[in-house]
Design an enzyme around this catalytic site. Structure first.
Site, PDB file in Angstrom:
ATOM      1  N   GLU A 109      -9.764   2.468   4.638  1.00  0.00           N
ATOM      2  CA  GLU A 109      -9.506   3.650   3.800  1.00  0.00           C
ATOM      3  C   GLU A 109     -10.840   4.208   3.250  1.00  0.00           C
ATOM      4  O   GLU A 109     -11.064   5.422   3.270  1.00  0.00           O
ATOM      5  CB  GLU A 109      -8.566   3.228   2.669  1.00  0.00           C
ATOM      6  CG  GLU A 109      -8.191   4.298   1.686  1.00  0.00           C
ATOM      7  CD  GLU A 109      -7.380   3.704   0.529  1.00  0.00           C
ATOM      8  OE1 GLU A 109      -6.423   2.940   0.768  1.00  0.00           O
ATOM      9  OE2 GLU A 109      -7.721   4.000  -0.627  1.00  0.00           O
ATOM     10  N   LYS A 156      -4.589  -6.546   3.824  1.00  0.00           N
ATOM     11  CA  LYS A 156      -4.576  -5.425   2.865  1.00  0.00           C
ATOM     12  C   LYS A 156      -6.025  -5.035   2.493  1.00  0.00           C
ATOM     13  O   LYS A 156      -6.349  -3.853   2.344  1.00  0.00           O
ATOM     14  CB  LYS A 156      -3.777  -5.806   1.613  1.00  0.00           C
ATOM     15  CG  LYS A 156      -3.863  -4.791   0.470  1.00  0.00           C
ATOM     16  CD  LYS A 156      -3.265  -3.451   0.861  1.00  0.00           C
ATOM     17  CE  LYS A 156      -3.025  -2.437  -0.221  1.00  0.00           C
ATOM     18  NZ  LYS A 156      -3.873  -2.254  -1.317  1.00  0.00           N
ATOM     19  N   HIS A 204      -7.383  -3.030   5.226  1.00  0.00           N
ATOM     20  CA  HIS A 204      -6.762  -1.700   5.096  1.00  0.00           C
ATOM     21  C   HIS A 204      -7.559  -0.868   4.092  1.00  0.00           C
ATOM     22  O   HIS A 204      -7.903   0.288   4.356  1.00  0.00           O
ATOM     23  CB  HIS A 204      -5.306  -1.850   4.637  1.00  0.00           C
ATOM     24  CG  HIS A 204      -4.709  -0.591   4.088  1.00  0.00           C
ATOM     25  ND1 HIS A 204      -4.989  -0.128   2.815  1.00  0.00           N
ATOM     26  CD2 HIS A 204      -3.876   0.318   4.636  1.00  0.00           C
ATOM     27  CE1 HIS A 204      -4.348   1.010   2.614  1.00  0.00           C
ATOM     28  NE2 HIS A 204      -3.665   1.301   3.702  1.00  0.00           N
ATOM     29  N   ASN A 205      -7.854  -1.455   2.951  1.00  0.00           N
ATOM     30  CA  ASN A 205      -8.590  -0.697   1.929  1.00  0.00           C
ATOM     31  C   ASN A 205      -9.995  -0.347   2.405  1.00  0.00           C
ATOM     32  O   ASN A 205     -10.490   0.755   2.150  1.00  0.00           O
ATOM     33  CB  ASN A 205      -8.672  -1.498   0.628  1.00  0.00           C
ATOM     34  CG  ASN A 205      -7.360  -1.493  -0.126  1.00  0.00           C
ATOM     35  OD1 ASN A 205      -6.303  -1.272   0.466  1.00  0.00           O
ATOM     36  ND2 ASN A 205      -7.392  -1.741  -1.415  1.00  0.00           N
ATOM     37  N   SER A 242       0.831  -1.214   0.000  1.00  0.00           N
ATOM     38  CA  SER A 242       0.000   0.000   0.000  1.00  0.00           C
ATOM     39  C   SER A 242       0.859   1.255   0.000  1.00  0.00           C
ATOM     40  O   SER A 242       1.968   1.252   0.512  1.00  0.00           O
ATOM     41  CB  SER A 242      -0.896   0.028   1.238  1.00  0.00           C
ATOM     42  OG  SER A 242      -1.608   1.245   1.258  1.00  0.00           O
TER      43      SER A 242
HETATM   44  P1  NBP Z   1      -2.420  -2.460 -13.190  1.00  0.00           P
HETATM   45  O1  NBP Z   1      -3.311  -3.055 -12.185  1.00  0.00           O
HETATM   46  O2  NBP Z   1      -2.905  -1.367 -14.039  1.00  0.00           O
HETATM   47  O3  NBP Z   1      -1.902  -3.665 -14.155  1.00  0.00           O
HETATM   48  C1  NBP Z   1      -1.068  -3.393 -15.259  1.00  0.00           C
HETATM   49  C2  NBP Z   1      -0.024  -4.476 -15.414  1.00  0.00           C
HETATM   50  O4  NBP Z   1      -0.662  -5.759 -15.537  1.00  0.00           O
HETATM   51  C3  NBP Z   1       0.798  -4.275 -16.685  1.00  0.00           C
HETATM   52  O5  NBP Z   1       2.114  -4.664 -16.416  1.00  0.00           O
HETATM   53  C4  NBP Z   1       0.114  -5.221 -17.651  1.00  0.00           C
HETATM   54  O6  NBP Z   1       0.917  -5.621 -18.701  1.00  0.00           O
HETATM   55  C5  NBP Z   1      -0.160  -6.377 -16.743  1.00  0.00           C
HETATM   56  N1  NBP Z   1      -1.120  -7.344 -17.287  1.00  0.00           N
HETATM   57  C6  NBP Z   1      -2.437  -7.226 -17.539  1.00  0.00           C
HETATM   58 BR1  NBP Z   1      -3.413  -5.702 -17.347  1.00  0.00          BR
HETATM   59  N2  NBP Z   1      -2.999  -8.343 -17.997  1.00  0.00           N
HETATM   60  C7  NBP Z   1      -1.982  -9.229 -18.060  1.00  0.00           C
HETATM   61  C8  NBP Z   1      -1.916 -10.575 -18.455  1.00  0.00           C
HETATM   62  N3  NBP Z   1      -3.012 -11.251 -18.850  1.00  0.00           N
HETATM   63  N4  NBP Z   1      -0.716 -11.197 -18.397  1.00  0.00           N
HETATM   64  C9  NBP Z   1       0.385 -10.544 -17.998  1.00  0.00           C
HETATM   65  N5  NBP Z   1       0.373  -9.238 -17.587  1.00  0.00           N
HETATM   66  C10 NBP Z   1      -0.785  -8.595 -17.617  1.00  0.00           C
HETATM   67  O7  NBP Z   1      -1.020  -2.031 -12.524  1.00  0.00           O
HETATM   68  P2  NBP Z   1      -0.737  -1.218 -11.168  1.00  0.00           P
HETATM   69  O8  NBP Z   1      -1.646  -0.063 -11.026  1.00  0.00           O
HETATM   70  O9  NBP Z   1       0.729  -1.028 -11.147  1.00  0.00           O
HETATM   71  O10 NBP Z   1      -1.140  -2.258 -10.036  1.00  0.00           O
HETATM   72  C11 NBP Z   1      -0.511  -3.537  -9.903  1.00  0.00           C
HETATM   73  C12 NBP Z   1      -1.218  -4.274  -8.768  1.00  0.00           C
HETATM   74  O11 NBP Z   1      -1.027  -3.525  -7.563  1.00  0.00           O
HETATM   75  C13 NBP Z   1      -2.724  -4.385  -8.952  1.00  0.00           C
HETATM   76  O12 NBP Z   1      -3.187  -5.580  -8.399  1.00  0.00           O
HETATM   77  C14 NBP Z   1      -3.267  -3.213  -8.183  1.00  0.00           C
HETATM   78  O13 NBP Z   1      -4.607  -3.426  -7.733  1.00  0.00           O
HETATM   79  C15 NBP Z   1      -2.293  -3.148  -7.014  1.00  0.00           C
HETATM   80  N6  NBP Z   1      -2.152  -1.825  -6.394  1.00  0.00           N
HETATM   81  C16 NBP Z   1      -2.158  -0.695  -7.143  1.00  0.00           C
HETATM   82  C17 NBP Z   1      -1.998   0.544  -6.542  1.00  0.00           C
HETATM   83  C18 NBP Z   1      -1.978   1.827  -7.349  1.00  0.00           C
HETATM   84  O14 NBP Z   1      -1.939   2.902  -6.715  1.00  0.00           O
HETATM   85  N7  NBP Z   1      -1.991   1.765  -8.659  1.00  0.00           N
HETATM   86  C19 NBP Z   1      -1.815   0.613  -5.140  1.00  0.00           C
HETATM   87  C20 NBP Z   1      -1.768  -0.579  -4.419  1.00  0.00           C
HETATM   88  C21 NBP Z   1      -1.942  -1.787  -5.048  1.00  0.00           C
HETATM   89  P3  NBP Z   1       0.868  -4.825 -20.112  1.00  0.00           P
HETATM   90  O15 NBP Z   1       1.796  -3.672 -19.930  1.00  0.00           O
HETATM   91  O16 NBP Z   1       1.350  -5.813 -21.094  1.00  0.00           O
HETATM   92  O17 NBP Z   1      -0.544  -4.398 -20.330  1.00  0.00           O
END
Ligand code: NBP
Length: 481
Positions: free
Chosen positions: A190, A183, A186-187, A129
């Site tokens: 939030e 987690k 936590h959400n 987080s």
């Molecule tokens: P996203 O949740 O937006 O996911 C994007 C990533 O997933 C890219 O690398 C994409 O690859 C890959 N991907 C997808 Br979409 N489908 C795929 C598949 N079938 N096979 C392989 N790769 C695949 O990214 P994020 O916002 O960085 O979040 C990552 C995780 O962390 C999520 O579970 C999210 O809920 C969690 N999280 C996010 C935040 C935040 O603030 N964003 C905070 C805390 C936790 P590509 O580039 O080829 O499309």
């Protein structure tokens, strides 16, 4: 050639920033992404000159890693995680570790831990987080799963995690899905914190007729009090922000809230485990109600109701709102920890509540001074029945009560929805009421369904049935187990 300490799959916002954080702490990292172009892009930009190595196939990626391999997924929760686990399992060797750092559902993590362990590998499902900034500078990390994996990832995770008074906001949570469960809670918390802040804002905006700048100054003040937290701090910043036209940007934003589902999962598990998680559930429903913008606009035209009017002492009422915020927040965390306790008992996780409060104390979105006090309360009494009963929280609730009642009743009288303030107060009043009307409820259930009831003059567990109409038989439903 020396192999890398850890590999990260997924180069979106979390993956990219976490990779840079890990590397900055002296670890070498392999990176892979489904869309290969993102690997070279990162290597040519933010990862240039760093101890970060790209891979363009999973085979190449796995081959770059030191054993036991540590493969961390930071991809979209759901099918992406499932597909990658299935692709990577055949490439790994016994003792290697798969880590899912996304927001996966804890039930998926329980199932995946079993699957991965059945292949002789180890699995960690970890909450991370803190968003983009946290991932780069120090997130809160909540790992659970195969405990044998912990010594291998601990040095990396605790090095990159946020620190509070020198302690990392990361520790082992427990078996299988416990890290993702924590987690998820936590959400959910939030959601509750955000909803309470929005209700306070709504009252000041629509009842006290204050502009965003004036409201911002109140949040900035509260950030110097027991309410001090990241969310209160950013609320002051947001409310103060003027766009290029000199208008407060917040006044230009459409009032339709989004969400990604972790609040709903929290509500579902609360219902399943029988925990009255009223404030968080109200917060989820409030987001859903807000998304019904067109219906709300229509209803506001069709149904007549009086406009809010405030004739009291404005400053005194703002002070009341601050106290109502604190009291409701105490209820929200009390409910959240009740849910953690129920889940711990149900899944056999043996969660350490003080340690969880410490993990949330820094790095994450709900970070606050308040969590330090929760940690102390659980350290003082690990068997604490309900957070509201701990001395500090009990005293704050008692001191805030008159203000809290004024805020809830004023909101209701003026037609300003304040479901989180009101449901928190109703929970407080219910939890502190020795004699609820459930005697009548039980009588009704017995009347129409012969569901039996206990009596105040008989031992608990002894059940009675009354033939209320004189026409029913003596057959009853099975006593509750
Ligand atoms: P996203 O949740 O937006 O996911 C994007 C990533 O997933 C890219 O690398 C994409 O690859 C890959 N991907 C997808 Br979409 N489908 C795929 C598949 N079938 N096979 C392989 N790769 C695949 O990214 P994020 O916002 O960085 O979040 C990552 C995780 O962390 C999520 O579970 C999210 O809920 C969690 N999280 C996010 C935040 C935040 O603030 N964003 C905070 C805390 C936790 P590509 O580039 O080829 O499309």
């Amino acid at each position: 050639m020396k192999k890398n300490d850890i590999g990260v799959i997924g180069l979106a916002v979390m993956g990219e920033n976490l990779i840079l954080n890990i590397e900055s702490k002296g670890f070498s990292v392999s990176i892979y992404n489904r869309t290969a172009q993102k690997v070279s892009q990162l290597l040519e930009t933010r990862a240039r000159g760093k101890n970060i190595q790209g891979a363009y196939s999973l085979e190449e990626f796995v081959d770059q890693l030191e054993r036991p391999r540590k493969v961390m997924l930071l991809v979209k929760a759901g099918d992406a995680v499932e597909d990658l686990i299935n692709q990577i399992i055949p490439l790994l060797e016994p003792g290697d570790i798969i880590i899912d750092g996304g927001n996966s559902n804890y039930l998926d993590t329980i199932r995946r831990t079993e699957l991965v362990e059945s292949k002789g590998l180890l699995y960690i499902g970890t909450g991370v987080s803190g968003g983009e900034e946290g991932a780069l500078r120090g997130p809160s990390i909540m790992p659970g799963g195969s405990k044998q994996a912990w010594p291998h990832v601990k040095p990396i995770f605790q090095a990159i995690a946020a620190k509070v008074d020198g302690s990392p906001c990361c520790d082992w949570v427990g078996d299988n899905g416990s890290g993702h469960y924590v987690k998820m809670i936590h959400n959910g918390i939030e959601y509750g914190d955000i909803q309470l802040i929005c209700e306070a804002y709504h009252l000041m905006r629509d009842l006290l007729d204050m502009d965003s700048g004036e409201i911002a100054s109140k949040f900035a003040y509260w950030n110097q009090t027991d309410l001090s937290s990241f969310l209160i701090e950013i609320t002051a910043d947001i409310l103060n922000y003027k766009n290029e036209n000199g208008i407060y940007e917040v006044d230009c934003i459409l009032d339709r809230a989004g969400h990604k589902g972790t609040g709903i999962w929290t509500g579902v598990t609360a219902l399943e485990l029988g925990v009255p998680l009223t404030l968080i559930c109200e917060s989820v429903f409030s987001r859903i109600l807000s998304s019904m913008k067109d219906d709300r606009v229509n209803a506001s035209k069709v149904i007549t109701k009086a406009a809010p009017v405030f004739n009291g002492d404005k400053n005194a009422f703002i002070d009341d709102i601050g106290k109502a915020l604190l009291a409701s927040k105490i209820v929200s965390y009390a409910q959240g920890f009740e849910l953690l306790k129920a889940a711990s008992a149900s899944y056999g996780w043996e969660l350490d509540y003080g340690s969880i409060a410490l993990m949330w104390r820094g790095g994450c979105i709900i970070r606050s001074v308040f969590l330090g006090t929760i940690k102390e309360a659980f350290e003082r009494d690990p068997g604490l029945k309900n957070l509201m009963l701990a001395l500090y929280f009990r005293q704050k609730l008692e001191q805030s009560l008159p203000s809290w009642r004024r805020v809830a009743s004023t909101a209701i009288l003026n037609g300003i929805p304040a479901p989180a303030f009101c449901s928190a107060l109703a929970y407080f009043d219910g939890y502190t009421c020795a004699n609820l009307p459930a005697n009548l409820l039980q009588a009704m259930r017995d009347y129409f369904g012969a569901h039996l009831y206990e009596r105040i003059d008989a031992p608990r567990g002894q059940f009675f049935h009354t033939n209320w109409t004189g026409k029913g038989g003596t057959t009853t439903a099975a006593p509750p187990s």
